[in-house]
Design a protein around this motif. Structure first.
Motif, PDB file in Angstrom:
ATOM      1  N   TYR A   6      16.818   0.048 -14.898  1.00  0.00           N
ATOM      2  CA  TYR A   6      16.732   0.535 -13.440  1.00  0.00           C
ATOM      3  C   TYR A   6      17.442  -0.490 -12.750  1.00  0.00           C
ATOM      4  N   GLU A  61       8.691   4.921  -8.386  1.00  0.00           N
ATOM      5  CA  GLU A  61       7.944   4.524  -9.491  1.00  0.00           C
ATOM      6  C   GLU A  61       8.063   5.133 -10.772  1.00  0.00           C
ATOM      7  N   GLN A  62       8.086   6.658 -10.568  1.00  0.00           N
ATOM      8  CA  GLN A  62       8.552   7.185 -11.881  1.00  0.00           C
ATOM      9  C   GLN A  62       9.593   7.080 -12.613  1.00  0.00           C
ATOM     10  N   HIS A  65       9.125   3.655 -14.491  1.00  0.00           N
ATOM     11  CA  HIS A  65       8.311   3.910 -15.697  1.00  0.00           C
ATOM     12  C   HIS A  65       9.168   4.282 -16.650  1.00  0.00           C
ATOM     13  N   SER A  66      10.094   5.279 -16.243  1.00  0.00           N
ATOM     14  CA  SER A  66      11.201   5.651 -17.397  1.00  0.00           C
ATOM     15  C   SER A  66      12.213   4.741 -18.011  1.00  0.00           C
ATOM     16  N   MET A  93       8.336  -3.759 -12.458  1.00  0.00           N
ATOM     17  CA  MET A  93       8.797  -3.916 -13.614  1.00  0.00           C
ATOM     18  C   MET A  93       8.315  -5.124 -14.573  1.00  0.00           C
ATOM     19  N   GLN A  96       4.951  -4.610 -15.773  1.00  0.00           N
ATOM     20  CA  GLN A  96       4.924  -3.892 -17.121  1.00  0.00           C
ATOM     21  C   GLN A  96       5.477  -4.625 -18.231  1.00  0.00           C
ATOM     22  N   LYS A  98       8.379  -5.688 -18.846  1.00  0.00           N
ATOM     23  CA  LYS A  98       9.686  -5.133 -19.098  1.00  0.00           C
ATOM     24  C   LYS A  98      10.537  -6.032 -18.871  1.00  0.00           C
TER      25      LYS A  98
END
Length: 190
Positions: A6, A61-62, A65-66, A93, A96, A98
């Motif tokens: 991202y 946000e989607q 998440h991807s 992020m 999460q 990531k």
């Protein structure tokens, strides 16, 4: 399979946003990563600016998440600190867990920029802590921005690349972005 990244930053606000985003997308692909760019989203039809803002937020946000990881542009935007939307995205992020990477095109750290904001005026309080003329503590830890953003990247094994773009090119120079791409590509390949 290549990892998706991202691409967070204030470039979407630039007058030449599409040109800059397309360049970042191409460079990301050249580095062997899959770009996920919020500049690529289609704006949905809504009944108000408020609804549009909420829809864009949900789509971003989607997209996050991807993605497998984030590269955040922490170059100061409209002041001494990074773009607030980019700060949210980096935090989202990191929450999460990531992988996170970041860069800035301004060499001066957060403490230096805060002092410059006050025309160099600051003082040490009774405990030796730096404060501005407004008597508020100056975060002076050597980080590119607030400790939570810089720390969020480093605490997830990422790196913050510091560039030094020419004046007027802070939001468009790709030197530090290319360097952080190389770091991210190596880290995400393993």
């Amino acid at each position: 399979m290549p990892k998706s990244v991202y691409l967070a930053g204030p470039e979407v606000f630039l007058p030449n946003a599409r040109e800059i985003l397309d360049l970042k997308i191409a460079l990301t692909r050249e580095a062997g990563l899959v770009p996920v760019s919020p500049g690529d989203l289609e704006f949905p039809r809504t009944n108000s600016r408020w609804e549009l803002g909420l829809a864009i937020s949900a789509i971003d946000e989607q997209l996050m998440h991807s993605a497998d990881a984030i590269i955040a542009n922490l170059t100061p935007f409209r002041g001494i600190a990074a773009d607030t939307g980019t700060c949210f995205e980096l935090g989202f992020m990191c929450a999460q867990n990531k992988p996170a990477f970041a860069y800035t095109n301004v060499r001066a750290d957060h403490g230096e920029r805060t002092r410059a904001h006050f025309g160099g005026e600051s003082y040490a309080d009774a405990e030796g802590k730096p404060r501005g003329p407004d008597h508020i503590l100056i975060e002076d830890l050597g980080f590119v921005d607030n400790l939570m953003m810089h720390g969020g990247v480093v605490n997830r094994g990422g790196e913050v690349v510091v560039g030094d773009a020419p004046a007027g090119q802070e939001l468009t120079d790709m030197t530090a972005f290319k360097r952080v791409l190389a770091v991210a590509a190596r880290a995400l390949a393993g």
